[in-house]
Design a protein around this motif. Structure first.
Motif, PDB file in Angstrom:
ATOM      1  N   THR A 184       0.432  -1.218   0.470  1.00 36.17           N
ATOM      2  CA  THR A 184       0.216   0.224   0.435  1.00 36.17           C
ATOM      3  C   THR A 184       0.530   0.816  -0.274  1.00 36.17           C
ATOM      4  O   THR A 184       1.898   0.865   0.364  1.00 36.17           O
ATOM      5  N   LEU A 185       0.407   2.926  -0.599  1.00 36.19           N
ATOM      6  CA  LEU A 185       1.543   3.502  -0.650  1.00 36.19           C
ATOM      7  C   LEU A 185       1.240   4.576   0.666  1.00 36.19           C
ATOM      8  O   LEU A 185       0.789   5.773   1.009  1.00 36.19           O
ATOM      9  N   ALA A 213       0.698  -1.420  -6.387  1.00 39.29           N
ATOM     10  CA  ALA A 213       0.855  -0.638  -5.048  1.00 39.29           C
ATOM     11  C   ALA A 213      -1.356  -0.751  -4.773  1.00 39.29           C
ATOM     12  O   ALA A 213      -2.502  -0.438  -5.918  1.00 39.29           O
ATOM     13  N   ASN A 214      -1.281  -1.337  -3.746  1.00 41.93           N
ATOM     14  CA  ASN A 214      -3.194  -1.636  -3.853  1.00 41.93           C
ATOM     15  C   ASN A 214      -3.837  -0.890  -2.948  1.00 41.93           C
ATOM     16  O   ASN A 214      -3.043   0.356  -2.541  1.00 41.93           O
ATOM     17  N   VAL A 216      -5.479   2.368  -3.844  1.00 39.27           N
ATOM     18  CA  VAL A 216      -4.945   3.332  -4.056  1.00 39.27           C
ATOM     19  C   VAL A 216      -6.017   4.482  -4.250  1.00 39.27           C
ATOM     20  O   VAL A 216      -7.662   4.046  -5.416  1.00 39.27           O
ATOM     21  N   GLN A 248      -0.383   9.685  -0.724  1.00 40.06           N
ATOM     22  CA  GLN A 248       0.118   8.373  -1.747  1.00 40.06           C
ATOM     23  C   GLN A 248       0.921   9.356  -3.215  1.00 40.06           C
ATOM     24  O   GLN A 248       1.303   7.384  -2.789  1.00 40.06           O
ATOM     25  N   ARG A 249       0.545   9.756  -3.102  1.00 44.51           N
ATOM     26  CA  ARG A 249       1.161   9.952  -4.615  1.00 44.51           C
ATOM     27  C   ARG A 249       3.641  10.129  -4.304  1.00 44.51           C
ATOM     28  O   ARG A 249       3.934   9.923  -4.449  1.00 44.51           O
ATOM     29  N   ALA A 252       4.325   6.366  -4.046  1.00 41.74           N
ATOM     30  CA  ALA A 252       4.615   5.837  -5.415  1.00 41.74           C
ATOM     31  C   ALA A 252       5.389   6.510  -5.893  1.00 41.74           C
ATOM     32  O   ALA A 252       6.117   5.423  -6.798  1.00 41.74           O
ATOM     33  N   HIS A 258       5.410   0.824 -11.245  1.00 39.30           N
ATOM     34  CA  HIS A 258       3.849  -0.407 -10.708  1.00 39.30           C
ATOM     35  C   HIS A 258       2.554  -0.466 -11.009  1.00 39.30           C
ATOM     36  O   HIS A 258       2.530   0.490 -12.104  1.00 39.30           O
ATOM     37  N   ASP A 259       2.334  -1.754 -10.733  1.00 39.73           N
ATOM     38  CA  ASP A 259       0.577  -0.736 -11.111  1.00 39.73           C
ATOM     39  C   ASP A 259      -0.706  -0.951  -9.942  1.00 39.73           C
ATOM     40  O   ASP A 259       0.516  -1.044  -8.792  1.00 39.73           O
ATOM     41  N   THR A 260      -1.287  -0.399 -10.175  1.00 38.12           N
ATOM     42  CA  THR A 260      -2.103  -0.010  -9.091  1.00 38.12           C
ATOM     43  C   THR A 260      -3.670  -1.350  -9.453  1.00 38.12           C
ATOM     44  O   THR A 260      -4.142  -1.573 -10.308  1.00 38.12           O
ATOM     45  N   THR A 284      -6.196  -2.442 -16.375  1.00 39.76           N
ATOM     46  CA  THR A 284      -4.879  -2.132 -16.573  1.00 39.76           C
ATOM     47  C   THR A 284      -4.214  -2.580 -17.888  1.00 39.76           C
ATOM     48  O   THR A 284      -4.694  -3.566 -17.685  1.00 39.76           O
TER      49      THR A 284
END
Length: 284
Positions: A184-185, A213-214, A216, A248-249, A252, A258-260, A284
């Protein structure tokens, strides 16, 4: 990532790796793959997200095309002994296995290689198109990945050393195995993920297929600045959302590519969470 035969999913505890593992199993099955999803350390979270009332030691189908089980170390050890010692399956070895569990709990690498060996053995059986593993959290992951090399160093020769070497090669082969890290971010999960990446790159134990990243947050898309809205709960909620989004940004940016996966609002069952995340993977 779903072209691998073995996909391990790990992350710091609490980041939703069981939900992500289940979502990948659903995504793979939707693509026509026969999937085996394994709970390596604790199968309860994965079971809940796949709608299984309980996990068993032997694979059983819980959804169309999705089979699952949880690693039972004692039974895996019993199975391993019968394979290595070529004891007929009809011969009871549980008493010997119980005694051997003392060794499992004390000797370095034994517990980990028994747990890691089960999903690798399922890959070698070639019953499934892909084996997806809800792997141990980051704090334990490296010891499991190092286990085959640890055993190979301890055992000078013989079938056990040979199989440990084969397991090590399977994990290190990018055509066979890969690792997805879930975070997580937030500060601690991101820092632990970055640290784990450095260790994995240095030791080359397994090929990293990526980071996801979960939870988000999405931008609110407001026409006006929340600061210009009159005082009240709506203004407070909007300001909090914007603050969390900025945080979060920031984190990140520390991850690189990374994927989200989205933060899912509302009261959702674990099964609904997995299904919605599977939808998000498709997008995605």
């Amino acid at each position: 990532m779903l072209e691998r035969k073995l996909l391990l999913v790990s992350g710091k505890g609490g980041v939703g790796k069981s939900a992500v593992t289940a979502s990948l199993a659903l995504r793979a099955s939707r693509g026509g793959k026969k999937v085996l999803a394994i709970g390596m350390v604790d199968g309860f979270g994965l079971a809940a997200h796949l709608g299984a009332e309980e996990f068993k030691h032997e694979p059983h189908e819980v959804l169309p095309g999705v089979f699952t089980f949880a690693v039972d170390r004692s039974r895996s050890l019993d199975e391993y002994l019968k394979i290595q010692l070529r004891v007929p399956r009809s011969v009871p070895t549980r008493q010997f296995s119980k005694a051997a569990n003392v060794l499992v709990d004390t000797a370095p690498g034994i517990r980990e290689i028994i747990s890691m060996g089960k999903p690798i053995f399922e890959v070698w059986k070639a019953t499934y198109d892909i084996v997806i593993v809800d792997a141990p959290p980051l704090g334990q992951l490296l010891s499991y990945l190092r286990a085959p090399a640890t055993i190979a160093d301890l055992v000078p020769a013989g079938a056990i050393r040979q199989q440990a070497e084969e397991m090590r090669r399977a994990l290190a082969d990018p055509a066979t195995a890969g690792l997805l890290l879930v975070t997580t971010l937030e500060e601690l999960p991101v820092l632990e993920t970055v640290e784990a990446l450095s260790a994995l790159e240095a030791e080359r134990l397994i090929d990293g297929v990526g980071i996801v990243a979960n939870r988000v947050l999405a931008p609110l898309g407001l026409a006006a600045d929340p600061a210009d809205v009159p005082d009240g709960p709506h203004r407070d909620a909007a300001l909090l959302h914007e603050h969390l989004l900025d945080e979060q940004r920031l984190w990140a940016s520390r991850l690189g590519d990374h994927d989200t996966l989205p933060f899912l609002f509302g009261l959702l069952t674990p099964g609904e969470v997995a299904a919605r995340l599977a939808d998000a993977w498709v997008e995605t």
